[in-house]
Motif scaffolding. Structure first.
Motif, PDB file in Angstrom:
ATOM      1  N   PHE A  36      -8.125   6.675   4.198  1.00  0.00           N
ATOM      2  CA  PHE A  36      -8.106   5.258   3.841  1.00  0.00           C
ATOM      3  C   PHE A  36      -9.391   4.590   4.310  1.00  0.00           C
ATOM      4  CE2 PHE A  36      -3.570   6.121   3.873  1.00  0.00           C
ATOM      5  CZ  PHE A  36      -3.092   5.375   2.817  1.00  0.00           C
ATOM      6  N   VAL A  66     -10.435   0.699   4.840  1.00  0.00           N
ATOM      7  CA  VAL A  66      -9.925  -0.661   4.834  1.00  0.00           C
ATOM      8  C   VAL A  66     -11.109  -1.603   4.987  1.00  0.00           C
ATOM      9  CG1 VAL A  66      -8.429  -2.332   5.957  1.00  0.00           C
ATOM     10  CG2 VAL A  66      -7.749   0.059   5.832  1.00  0.00           C
ATOM     11  N   LEU A  68      -1.749  -0.435   9.195  1.00  0.00           N
ATOM     12  CA  LEU A  68      -1.841   0.560   8.131  1.00  0.00           C
ATOM     13  C   LEU A  68      -2.072   1.949   8.726  1.00  0.00           C
ATOM     14  CD1 LEU A  68      -3.356   0.311   4.699  1.00  0.00           C
ATOM     15  CD2 LEU A  68      -4.222   2.117   6.156  1.00  0.00           C
ATOM     16  N   VAL A  84       0.877  -1.170   0.000  1.00  0.00           N
ATOM     17  CA  VAL A  84       0.000   0.000   0.000  1.00  0.00           C
ATOM     18  C   VAL A  84       0.908   1.210   0.000  1.00  0.00           C
ATOM     19  CG1 VAL A  84      -1.763   1.298   1.244  1.00  0.00           C
ATOM     20  CG2 VAL A  84      -1.803  -1.205   1.263  1.00  0.00           C
ATOM     21  N   THR A 129      -8.280  -9.574   5.075  1.00  0.00           N
ATOM     22  CA  THR A 129      -7.755  -8.434   5.820  1.00  0.00           C
ATOM     23  C   THR A 129      -8.457  -8.352   7.160  1.00  0.00           C
ATOM     24  OG1 THR A 129      -7.270  -7.204   3.811  1.00  0.00           O
ATOM     25  CG2 THR A 129      -7.519  -5.920   5.833  1.00  0.00           C
ATOM     26  N   VAL A 174      -8.015   6.463   9.017  1.00  0.00           N
ATOM     27  CA  VAL A 174      -8.149   5.109   8.498  1.00  0.00           C
ATOM     28  C   VAL A 174      -9.417   4.518   9.075  1.00  0.00           C
ATOM     29  CG1 VAL A 174      -7.122   2.829   8.349  1.00  0.00           C
ATOM     30  CG2 VAL A 174      -5.657   4.860   8.311  1.00  0.00           C
ATOM     31  N   THR A 214     -12.388   1.566   9.036  1.00  0.00           N
ATOM     32  CA  THR A 214     -12.658   0.193   8.630  1.00  0.00           C
ATOM     33  C   THR A 214     -14.111   0.074   8.225  1.00  0.00           C
ATOM     34  OG1 THR A 214     -13.136  -0.389  10.917  1.00  0.00           O
ATOM     35  CG2 THR A 214     -10.897  -0.748  10.141  1.00  0.00           C
ATOM     36  N   VAL A 225      -7.924  -2.158   0.395  1.00  0.00           N
ATOM     37  CA  VAL A 225      -7.614  -0.798   0.834  1.00  0.00           C
ATOM     38  C   VAL A 225      -8.014   0.183  -0.247  1.00  0.00           C
ATOM     39  CG1 VAL A 225      -5.811   0.787   1.545  1.00  0.00           C
ATOM     40  CG2 VAL A 225      -5.704  -1.609   2.253  1.00  0.00           C
ATOM     41  N   ALA A 244      -5.359  -3.561   9.569  1.00  0.00           N
ATOM     42  CA  ALA A 244      -5.787  -2.182   9.387  1.00  0.00           C
ATOM     43  C   ALA A 244      -5.097  -1.263  10.380  1.00  0.00           C
ATOM     44  CB  ALA A 244      -7.302  -2.083   9.546  1.00  0.00           C
TER      45      ALA A 244
END
Lengths: 292, 1072
Positions: free
Chosen positions: A145, A147, A161, A84, A153, A170, A172, A138, A158
């Protein structure tokens, strides 16, 4: 935050060739139940790969870096999964499948050669033990981001990341309506998300909309296969969109044509799609232009 | 000029009017207009000042004129929130210095003024913003102004604009100071006024000042200034305390303030020292006992908030502007940069390597200027800290980037810094540790856009402000009610578990403040003072971002010079910044970083924001059209009820004053109604005189509960309203024969207050609601008119959540199952309620080491000492339910129903009492709802006591609270006079406050009942004080103190009965 550029300003693309063992993956069959015993047409896959890379290099104008295919790694063409990249940081992921983790070696080298800051997600790190992350889960929008938590994953992945790209939120999201997050959505512009019309995808989209601080345009396409496109704003300041051709998604092409001032590049990936792959699976997009 | 000016003023006025801030109609007439306007202003100002003073003096009942609007009477100053509003009058009044200046200018100026009416307007506007402050504080600025005048003259000569600038300039410094000083002064004045002796003098002074202002006599400016600054004079009586404020650059700012000074006094002092005009983004923070960072409430006295004896505070950014480029002044951006550097170094604001480097390079450019290849090497850089953990590599990168910034001015570098920093995902996010409903550790992030939910570093949910209907907290739980989505039919409530009650309240406050600041155009002023509110009445009273932006557009001063000492700061920050923070931040990384703000982490850090506790919230009640803010101190059940009840929605919370108060009994007591009275009275002389005192007291309490100045005004207004209600009450009383002896106190006053309080309270919390309901019921039977009042009030208060009513019902339905079965039961069977009631009492008892002191200063202590909060809650629930059932939330709609329910409730209450204690049993049912403070723990008890419920609730209770075994002792001391008058007359809940400290929880419930017998009216005040403590508490002392205070508060009343109910835990509770 250092990376102010909107999504799509890429200068380089990293791809990996189609190995002879393309499609010879046992586990992968699980993901292509629909295809049943359909045999992979290696030559066709390689042709399609060639068309894709040609478009990226010659039409879009990216510098293309092609990592030679490795027969030992039948899925190595799905290079998107193993890294990524945002800005000048590349997170080398930890794919769910044990046998895919060696795919990262070559990619890591290339990242280093590109002077990217390589961050390892390594299994040995106590913190990330058990973390799995694949790039196809992603979605980077240029602002944040998403995820997708999928079979490949997990949250730990995550978190790694998020720890790597600290400038960004980020979030999810559950992956509904597809195996991978990018099976159901992809970026179609700096603020445009292309998403399939399935209920699951809508559910995921709702979650994304709830989680984001930004507003994205949403381009809904009737066919799932059309939800995965490659958007690049090339060096020539032109918006390019690589999308599945009419043969693969006849009803969605009109939707793409709504994108004004885009240069549409129908690019076939029917063979890859049999394996659950898609256009974005083939390439890692990088921006090596200094942005300050 | 005049015409033009007038127009301008008018324009300005409009906003003011809109805001309804009578206080400061300022006509910043320019020189010429000055006089005329001045006159007008004088009139207006007279009113406003009067209001202010009145508010201060509210007790004196002087406040007549302006009701609610004035709520912020003294706040006129505060109006800063409504910057433009108070221009003209306020200016004229408050700006004696200006006048002087203006006069001086005027001499020169008339011509100019003529030429440039706009200038005046501009000035006015400016004044409007800083006006208040300016007015009062012209003095402070005097020094500055003195210098300025010259400049002004020059400018004036030059052009009209210059004049404005001049004024502005003078004003600005002055404003800053002035606002600070003025407000502070006012505050002080008010406080002092509260103090009897001091108060009068001060009042005089203030009045004089006001008069002066009113008169617009520049002549007196000194006096005014004096007055303003004069605190020192007054100080004779006043104790001065040395505050130490850690500035953003790491320096210490010592500041001497009166011991009773309010937060804003100090804040304005600090802003003045910084020469900061755009101060609304900032605040003062301090560490509470738990070492949690809290925001200093500007409307409250510092000493009531700060726990540490050293009065250590920190100046921090409280609201991070989403777009710093919209800030008007470089100095504001500079301060924001300093804050962000702290945030970055402490780990609160996580960044990538590249971003650390880039931001660091801008910092270098801002502080050091262009890269100097000769002298600048890595050494110089090692003195700076750019990141929690900084590597050589990063330093090299910083230098490399620094080179590319050549030619960039410090201001440009700051701007670039901010442009990059603002994009960071955690920019301006205030993180709080919490657990979700499943007990999973998460982080709550409060920011300009809403509430973010993080798990570790991952964002797992987000609730934008527009999606949130209501925010509330109850005990250690924090709830948000979510607007139903497109596909959803019902609103949903999401609950989070905070480490403790205080942290829950802290989050709630931060949410209230952030929502108000970023989402609303104007803070919602408490439509009506909410006197008796049980819950937190806390609201953000400062300016909103929209207002501060608008105000900023009026800033017209040359960029103030300021010295960038960030490098020092940085080094200091390194030192001062607790290593712990950094480490923690790193370790805990994502979450911890966010947490960085949390007190624990922050502890070590210097001035790190400790943003979590943004206690400061100014007291404005914000009613969001969509968002309801409630803080539920009460039990969860209550919460549910709240949701259900429409009234809840409508009503605003009253907040128990005790926020951050230390463990001192006094403070606690103060928190209690009685204490609250005191507090209010504090400024004034001791106990009020006989009959009047009561009224005063009540008023005071009310005022306190509501908020300082505004309260007074409101109270007066309310009082008027109340009267009607009083009649009602009286009737009720008649109906229920019970009034025994009573001193004839100003009947009207007392009752009104009570009534008002009742009405108002409802908004705040469930309990309040209950009260209202009860009241309504009472009223209903008696007179319709009263009902109307109640209704009207309710409406006013609650209007925000439209949805709530209907929704509430739904919620109730939903919730009951989830949270508490009790509610369901209640709904189904009112009778059952009775059972629950017992529980409440029990609950009270159950509390760890509660000592319940009931005082009935008045001859007739009603047996219904204190309805236990639980009982009340239950009642409220019932009531609420009924309300809900009613098409409208309003009681009016279904008076009959309500009444019936009440009766039932009452009965129920009685039962519980019986169950609970003899004393309780004795107490008569109190028809009206009694405010109850809920002790944190109750549930366990409930389980024990309540049979039916026990089964149901037990489960729930057990989950949360371990079962506690308690010993219960009840001792009743009664004066011979006392009749067992068990008859519960309709008690009016005056105040209920809950002060919670880590180890101690004191709840005071005061019922004031007025009974009319023949021609005599009796006033009975019942106070219930619940002292709960984990640690060893000297209950006897506490009791003695409480009684003492009660006597002091009501010198003319006699204590007829004291019931001590003591419960001791045999086993330790898990809660808290």
């Amino acid at each position: 935050m250092a990376s102010v550029l909107p999504y799509g300003r890429f200068t380089h693309a990293v791809v990996r060739g189609i190995p002879e063992t393309f499609g010879k993956v046992e586990d992968e069959k699980n993901n292509r139940v629909e295809n049943g015993e359909t045999t992979m047409d290696l030559a066709k896959a390689q042709r399609q790969f060639g068309v894709l890379t040609g478009a990226l290099r010659q039409k879009v104008g990216l510098q293309l870096i092609e990592i030679p295919a490795d027969p030992e790694l039948p899925e190595s063409w799905r290079i998107e999964d193993v890294a990524v990249i945002q800005g000048d940081t590349a997170l080398i992921t930890r794919p769910f499948k044990q046998q895919r983790r060696s795919e990262t070696e070559a990619v890591r080298r290339v990242m280093s050669e590109l002077n990217l800051t390589v961050v390892e997600m390594g299994a040995e790190e106590g913190g990330s033990a058990g973390a799995t992350l694949e790039g196809s889960d992603v979605l980077f929008t240029g602002r944040e981001f998403f995820v997708g938590i999928s079979s490949h994953t997990n949250y730990r992945g995550a978190e790694v990341l998020a720890d790597t790209f600290r400038d960004f939120a980020v979030s999810t999201v559950p992956v509904c309506g597809g195996v991978r997050l990018k099976n159901i959505c992809s970026m179609g512009g700096p603020d445009t998300i292309i998403i399939s019309n399935s209920d699951g995808a809508k559910k995921t989209l709702r979650m994304m909309e709830q989680l984001t601080d930004h507003h994205y345009e949403v381009l809904t396409v009737p066919e799932g296969a059309a939800a995965n496109c490659v958007y690049v704003r090339g060096p020539s300041k032109v918006d390019y969109l690589l999308h599945p051709p009419t043969e693969e998604c006849p009803e969605s092409v009109p939707a793409f044509q709504k994108l004004t001032d885009y240069t549409l590049l129908p690019t076939a990936c029917s063979e890859a799609s049999k394996l659950g792959g898609s256009l974005t699976s083939f390439c890692l997009l990088i921006n090596r232009k200094p942005y300050y | 000029m005049t015409t033009e000016v007038g127009s301008e003023t008018e324009v300005k006025k409009e906003p003011e009017k809109a805001e309804e801030q009578p206080a400061e109609p300022e006509r910043p007439a320019t020189n010429q207009t000055y006089e005329v306007k001045v006159v007008e202003a004088a009139e207006q100002s007279n009113e406003s000042p009067a209001l202010a003073t009145d508010s201060a003096e509210a007790k004196e009942n002087q406040e007549e004129a302006q009701p609610a609007d004035n709520a912020t009477g003294p706040e006129g100053e505060e109006p800063p929130a409504s910057p433009p509003a108070s221009e003209k009058k306020g200016i004229s009044r408050f700006l004696p210095p200006w006048l002087k200046r203006q006069k001086s200018q005027s001499v020169v100026g008339p011509k100019e003024s003529q030429v440039t009416p706009k200038e005046e307007g501009g000035v006015v506007l400016v004044n409007g913003e800083g006006e208040k402050a300016e007015q009062a504080e012209a003095e402070q600025t005097s020094s500055t102004t003195a210098a300025e005048p010259q400049v002004e003259e020059e400018q004036v000569n030059g052009e009209v604009e210059p004049e404005q600038k001049e004024e502005v300039n003078s004003e600005e410094p002055a404003e800053n100071h002035s606002t600070g000083s003025a407000e502070t002064q006012e505050e002080k004045a008010s406080e002092k006024s509260q103090e009897k002796s001091a108060a009068e003098e001060e009042k005089k002074e203030t009045e004089e000042g006001g008069e002066k202002k009113d008169q617009e006599e520049c002549l007196k400016p000194e006096g005014g200034r004096y007055f303003i600054k004069s605190p020192l004079k007054l100080t004779k009586k006043v104790k001065m305390v040395m505050c130490h404020v850690i500035m953003l650059d790491g320096s210490q700012f010592p500041c001497e303030v009166e011991k009773r000074a309010k937060g804003q006094y100090l804040f304005f002092k600090v802003c003045e020292a910084l020469n900061l005009l755009e101060k609304d983004y900032f605040g003062l923070s301090y560490k509470d006992n738990a070492d949690q960072t809290c925001w200093l409430d500007p409307t409250k006295e510092i000493k009531r908030q700060i726990c540490n004896p050293s009065w250590q505070l920190a100046f921090n950014v409280k609201f991070y502007p989403p777009d710093p480029s919209q800030l008007t002044e470089d100095i504001t951006r500079y301060l924001l940069c300093l804050q962000l550097r702290q945030d970055i170094v402490s780990g609160r604001l996580p960044c990538s390597f590249v971003t650390h480097s880039l931001l660091g390079s801008y910092s270098l450019q801002a502080e050091l200027g262009d890269h100097d290849p000769d002298e600048q090497r890595l050494d110089y850089i090692s003195d700076f800290q750019f990141a929690p953990s900084q590597t050589k590599e990063m330093e090299e990168k910083v230098v490399e980037l620094h080179k590319t910034h050549r030619g960039m001015t410090p201001a440009q570098a700051d701007t670039q810094f901010l442009e990059n920093a603002k994009k960071l995902s955690m920019y301006g996010v205030d993180l709080h540790h919490a657990k979700d409903s499943e007990g999973v550790d998460i982080m709550l992030g409060v920011c300009a856009n809403g509430l973010l939910i993080y798990k570790d570093r991952l964002r797992i949910n987000r609730f934008a402000w527009p999606k949130i209907l209501k925010i509330s907290y109850k005990r250690s739980n924090f709830y948000i009610k979510i607007r139903p989505g497109e596909t959803e039919q019902f609103e949903s409530t999401v609950g989070f578990k905070l480490p403790n009650h205080r942290s829950a309240k802290r989050v709630w406050k931060v949410c209230v403040e952030n929502h108000t600041f970023f989402r609303l155009m104007t803070p919602e002023a408490p439509t009506k003072a909410k006197f008796l509110t049980l819950g937190s009445k806390f609201r953000y009273s400062g300016r909103t971002q929209a207002q501060t932006r608008q105000a900023s557009t009026l800033i017209d001063r040359p960029a103030p010079y300021f010295e960038r000492t960030s490098s020092k700061r940085i080094s200091r920050s390194l030192d001062g910044a607790p290593v712990i923070n950094m480490i923690e931040a790193q370790d805990s990384a994502p979450t911890s970083v966010g947490n960085g703000r949390e007190p624990g982490l922050e502890l070590s850090s210097d001035s790190s924001k400790s943003g979590k506790l943004r206690v400061q919230g100014e007291n404005i009640y914000v009613r969001h059209s969509n968002l309801m803010l409630e803080d539920l101190d009460k039990t969860q059940e209550d919460v549910l009820k709240h949701q259900a009840s429409t009234s809840e929605l409508k009503r605003s919370f009253m907040e128990a004053t005790p926020e951050t108060r230390p463990s001192q009994w006094e403070k606690r007591l103060t928190a209690s109604p009685a204490t609250s009275l005191r507090l209010q009275a504090q400024g004034r002389s001791p106990p009020p005189t006989t009959q009047e005192p009561l009224s005063d007291l009540t008023v005071d309490t009310v005022s306190k509960s509501s908020d300082d100045k505004q309260k007074s005004n409101e109270t007066t207004l309310q009082a008027a309203e109340v009267e009607i209600e009083e009649t009602v009450v009286v009737e009720e009383i008649r109906v229920a024969p019970k009034g025994s002896v009573t001193i004839t106190t100003p009947e009207v006053v007392v009752t009104p207050v009570a009534v008002e309080t009742e009405v108002e309270k409802p908004e705040e919390e469930v309990i309040e609601e209950v009260i209202e309901e009860g009241k309504e019921e009472q009223k209903r039977p008696v007179s319709v008119s009263s009902d109307s009042h109640s209704e009207s009030e309710e409406e006013a208060g609650e209007y925000h959540p439209q949805v709530t009513v209907s929704t509430s019902v739904e919620q109730i339905k939903e919730e009951p199952g989830e949270e508490e079965k009790e509610e369901v039961d209640d709904h189904e069977e009112p009778e059952q309620v009775a059972e629950p009631e017992p529980l409440p009492e029990v609950e009270v008892e159950t509390r760890p080491s509660p000592a319940v002191v009931e005082e009935t200063p008045m001859a007739e202590p009603e047996t219904a000492l204190v309805v236990d909060a639980p009982a009340e809650e239950e009642r409220t629930k019932d009531i609420l339910v009924t309300l809900e059932e009613a098409p409208n939330g309003h009681a009016e709609d279904q008076p009959g129903l309500v009444a019936v329910e009440e009766e039932e409730e009452e009965e129920e209450e009685e039962e519980p009492r019986v169950n609970g204690d003899a004393s309780h049993a004795e107490t008569e049912r109190i028809p009206q709802v009694i405010c109850c403070s809920e002790p944190p723990v109750v549930k366990t008890e409930m389980v024990t006591i309540s049979d039916t419920f026990a089964a149901q609730k037990t489960e729930i209770a057990t989950k949360e609270v371990p079962i506690v075994h308690t010993e219960t002792k009840t001792i009743t001391y009664e004066a011979a006079q006392l009749d067992g008058s068990g008859d519960g007359e309709p008690g009016i809940l005056m105040t209920a406050q809950t002060i919670t400290s880590e180890s101690l929880c004191t709840t005071t419930t005061t019922h004031i009942t007025k009974t009319l017998k023949g021609g005599l009216s009796e006033t009975r005040i019942e106070k219930r004080i619940v002292i709960t403590g984990d640690s060893d508490i000297d209950h006897d002392q506490a009791l003695a103190q409480a009684i003492k205070e009660a006597k002091e508060q009501h010198p003319d009343m006699s204590v007829t009965r004291v019931v001590v109910h003591k419960e001791t835990e045999l086993a330790e509770e898990g809660e808290d």
